[in-house]
Design a protein around this motif. Sequence first.
Motif, mmCIF file in Angstrom:
data_model
loop_
_atom_site.group_PDB
_atom_site.id
_atom_site.type_symbol
_atom_site.label_atom_id
_atom_site.label_comp_id
_atom_site.label_asym_id
_atom_site.label_seq_id
_atom_site.Cartn_x
_atom_site.Cartn_y
_atom_site.Cartn_z
ATOM 1 N N GLY A 166 -73.642 38.266 -12.364
ATOM 2 C CA GLY A 166 -72.553 38.052 -11.422
ATOM 3 C C GLY A 166 -71.719 36.854 -11.802
ATOM 4 N N PHE A 167 -70.600 36.691 -11.105
ATOM 5 C CA PHE A 167 -69.609 35.673 -11.450
ATOM 6 C C PHE A 167 -69.611 34.538 -10.425
ATOM 7 C CE2 PHE A 167 -67.659 39.799 -12.820
ATOM 8 C CZ PHE A 167 -67.890 39.635 -14.184
ATOM 9 N N ARG A 168 -69.846 33.326 -10.905
ATOM 10 C CA ARG A 168 -69.756 32.146 -10.046
ATOM 11 C C ARG A 168 -68.396 31.492 -10.258
ATOM 12 N NH1 ARG A 168 -74.429 30.382 -13.128
ATOM 13 N NH2 ARG A 168 -76.383 31.147 -12.260
ATOM 14 N N PRO A 169 -67.635 31.260 -9.186
ATOM 15 C CA PRO A 169 -66.316 30.626 -9.327
ATOM 16 C C PRO A 169 -66.466 29.113 -9.427
ATOM 17 C CG PRO A 169 -66.727 31.165 -7.032
ATOM 18 C CD PRO A 169 -67.943 31.619 -7.795
ATOM 19 N N SER A 170 -66.080 28.527 -10.551
ATOM 20 C CA SER A 170 -66.390 27.117 -10.793
ATOM 21 C C SER A 170 -65.154 26.319 -11.197
ATOM 22 C CB SER A 170 -67.447 27.000 -11.894
ATOM 23 O OG SER A 170 -68.652 27.616 -11.466
ATOM 24 N N LEU A 171 -65.077 25.123 -10.638
ATOM 25 C CA LEU A 171 -64.003 24.185 -10.951
ATOM 26 C C LEU A 171 -64.567 23.018 -11.753
ATOM 27 C CD1 LEU A 171 -62.365 24.582 -7.501
ATOM 28 C CD2 LEU A 171 -61.174 24.946 -9.659
ATOM 29 N N PRO A 172 -63.749 22.366 -12.564
ATOM 30 C CA PRO A 172 -64.292 21.398 -13.523
ATOM 31 C C PRO A 172 -64.925 20.160 -12.903
ATOM 32 C CG PRO A 172 -61.891 21.470 -13.623
ATOM 33 C CD PRO A 172 -62.322 22.628 -12.801
ATOM 34 N N ASP A 173 -64.548 19.790 -11.667
ATOM 35 C CA ASP A 173 -65.196 18.643 -11.030
ATOM 36 C C ASP A 173 -66.362 19.067 -10.144
ATOM 37 O OD1 ASP A 173 -63.764 19.795 -8.985
ATOM 38 O OD2 ASP A 173 -62.641 17.989 -8.452
ATOM 39 N N THR A 174 -66.687 20.369 -10.178
ATOM 40 C CA THR A 174 -67.792 20.992 -9.437
ATOM 41 C C THR A 174 -67.680 20.808 -7.926
ATOM 42 O OG1 THR A 174 -69.345 19.131 -9.786
ATOM 43 C CG2 THR A 174 -69.356 20.902 -11.406
ATOM 44 N N LEU A 175 -66.459 20.667 -7.442
ATOM 45 C CA LEU A 175 -66.176 20.712 -6.009
ATOM 46 C C LEU A 175 -65.314 21.934 -5.735
ATOM 47 C CD1 LEU A 175 -65.164 16.992 -5.295
ATOM 48 C CD2 LEU A 175 -67.380 18.059 -4.819
ATOM 49 N N PRO A 176 -65.463 22.572 -4.571
ATOM 50 C CA PRO A 176 -64.594 23.710 -4.255
ATOM 51 C C PRO A 176 -63.196 23.263 -3.856
ATOM 52 C CG PRO A 176 -65.984 23.201 -2.382
ATOM 53 C CD PRO A 176 -66.431 22.292 -3.500
ATOM 54 N N VAL A 177 -62.281 24.215 -3.764
ATOM 55 C CA VAL A 177 -61.001 23.954 -3.118
ATOM 56 C C VAL A 177 -61.082 24.516 -1.700
ATOM 57 C CG1 VAL A 177 -59.586 23.833 -5.189
ATOM 58 C CG2 VAL A 177 -59.958 26.037 -4.120
ATOM 59 N N ILE A 178 -60.779 23.667 -0.733
ATOM 60 C CA ILE A 178 -60.721 24.060 0.669
ATOM 61 C C ILE A 178 -59.502 23.359 1.257
ATOM 62 C CG2 ILE A 178 -61.944 24.221 2.872
ATOM 63 C CD1 ILE A 178 -64.540 23.515 1.321
ATOM 64 N N GLY A 179 -58.427 24.099 1.406
ATOM 65 C CA GLY A 179 -57.217 23.474 1.902
ATOM 66 C C GLY A 179 -56.014 24.364 1.730
ATOM 67 N N PRO A 180 -54.851 23.899 2.224
ATOM 68 C CA PRO A 180 -53.662 24.739 2.223
ATOM 69 C C PRO A 180 -53.060 24.942 0.840
ATOM 70 C CG PRO A 180 -53.161 22.564 3.094
ATOM 71 C CD PRO A 180 -54.644 22.612 2.915
ATOM 72 N N ALA A 181 -52.462 26.102 0.654
ATOM 73 C CA ALA A 181 -51.713 26.399 -0.560
ATOM 74 C C ALA A 181 -50.483 25.510 -0.629
ATOM 75 C CB ALA A 181 -51.308 27.870 -0.569
ATOM 76 N N ARG A 182 -49.971 25.336 -1.826
ATOM 77 C CA ARG A 182 -48.781 24.521 -2.009
ATOM 78 C C ARG A 182 -47.580 25.127 -1.276
ATOM 79 N NH1 ARG A 182 -47.943 20.948 -6.008
ATOM 80 N NH2 ARG A 182 -49.728 21.796 -7.157
ATOM 81 N N ALA A 183 -47.491 26.448 -1.262
ATOM 82 C CA ALA A 183 -46.312 27.105 -0.699
ATOM 83 C C ALA A 183 -46.271 27.078 0.818
ATOM 84 C CB ALA A 183 -46.264 28.564 -1.184
ATOM 85 N N SER A 184 -47.448 27.047 1.451
ATOM 86 C CA SER A 184 -47.466 27.140 2.910
ATOM 87 C C SER A 184 -48.830 26.762 3.451
ATOM 88 C CB SER A 184 -47.126 28.568 3.359
ATOM 89 O OG SER A 184 -47.287 28.712 4.756
ATOM 90 N N THR A 185 -48.830 26.034 4.567
ATOM 91 C CA THR A 185 -50.093 25.705 5.227
ATOM 92 C C THR A 185 -50.681 26.916 5.943
ATOM 93 O OG1 THR A 185 -48.890 24.984 7.206
ATOM 94 C CG2 THR A 185 -49.432 23.295 5.560
ATOM 95 N N ARG A 186 -49.941 28.017 5.954
ATOM 96 C CA ARG A 186 -50.462 29.230 6.582
ATOM 97 C C ARG A 186 -51.478 29.956 5.704
ATOM 98 N NH1 ARG A 186 -48.028 31.316 11.120
ATOM 99 N NH2 ARG A 186 -46.285 30.107 11.930
ATOM 100 N N VAL A 187 -51.604 29.552 4.443
ATOM 101 C CA VAL A 187 -52.623 30.110 3.552
ATOM 102 C C VAL A 187 -53.612 28.996 3.216
ATOM 103 C CG1 VAL A 187 -53.112 31.207 1.339
ATOM 104 C CG2 VAL A 187 -51.007 31.768 2.574
ATOM 105 N N ILE A 188 -54.889 29.253 3.496
ATOM 106 C CA ILE A 188 -55.944 28.295 3.192
ATOM 107 C C ILE A 188 -56.789 28.838 2.045
ATOM 108 C CG2 ILE A 188 -57.984 27.094 4.076
ATOM 109 C CD1 ILE A 188 -55.332 26.192 5.335
#
Length: 410
Positions: free
Chosen positions: A347-369
């Motif tokens: 299976g596939f683990r979604p990984s970011l280089p600092d090993t923290l997730p992204v949890i927050g608004p998109a750049r285009a709009s705070t209506r997308v988290i």
Amino acid sequence: MTHVIVIGAGVIGLSSALALQARGLRVTVLDREGPAAGASAGNAGAFAFTDILPLASPGLLRKAPGWLMDPLGPLSVPPRYALRIAPWMFRFWRACAPARVARSTVAQTALMDLSRAELEPFMAATGTGHMLRKDGSLQVYESQAEFDASLPGWQARADHGIAFRHMDAEEMAQLQPGLAPRFTHGTFTPNWYSIADPRLYVLALAERFRAAGGTIEQAQVTALAADGTGVTVTAAGRRRQADHAVLAAGAHSKDLARTLGDRIPLETERGYNTTLPAGAFDLRLQVIFGGHGFVVSRLSTGIRVGGAVELGGLALPPNFRRAEAMLAKARTFLPGLNTEGGTQWMGFRPSLPDTLPVIGPARASTRVIHAFGHGHLGLTQSAGTARLVADLVTGAAPAIDPQHFSPQRF
């Protein structure tokens, strides 16, 4: 009634959907395959709240060269993927700087504490509390030198009040009989929780969500758009309108985030395991073979042997020799283990280089988290992430500072 579309029916997506539903919102979940189809089904089943140290660290950098020399070892990069992964590896290397590790540890600790505090109330509310186990875990070491190298990490946990107990071989044998004598030291962590079976847990969340009026549809989302009035989600050739959206599609989130203008350096760790029949070994708790990059877990559905990291993206075919190599080691490390009759998985683990997730608004709009990139800790951090997502969508004061997890931090 405010309508939210959650993209992704794994443990993060469904936990978030339930948290939003509990606040009185109408929620629709869209997923390309359906509930529990990805990493949420095949993980090791641990709530690893004591893992407050980020994977990106100087210690891992010291181990990585030796691991990479073994194509079936704890860390590998398929040659045909090496050039593509190079920018991510450079970011990972930068994240291992001591000052960055310190910042990441603060963020990781905050999310772990929140996730632990939220877990049991969440499970009580969703009728899944009976699936929680509190057996602890045992990390084992093959030499005094390997044990000594682990001590700074344990000191960091002690500074945060995390309970553990170092053991010699005799004490380990009392806790978990059947370990090979090569393991001379160990550390028992009592507050390491687990789930009876991760797939069954996520399916139970899906059932609870539907019973409360939620809708889950199998549809592949291809684009997102947002403005000041709402969100447009394009899935299966159809445009759907909502007031808000949550992107929690795990390893498949990167391209969808890009349709909103967010270029997030998400990569895919391909994890492998073999699940053996329940009687394969008298396993009392999860045993972690950290020096070899895998764990052995006791599930209600069997004994799972899995882990390791293969940075190989989404498209390459699976290399099940990695699962076979871990199983062969497990047979050596647990001499009584019956390795017949197992089922392999990748299976596939979604990984970011600092090993923290992204949890927050998109750049285009705070209506997308955005809510993805949890790496090895999706199950562990699911309840805490769900709380943060619900806070951000509803405009409530966030339970912890979300800036550490901002999608714009890159």
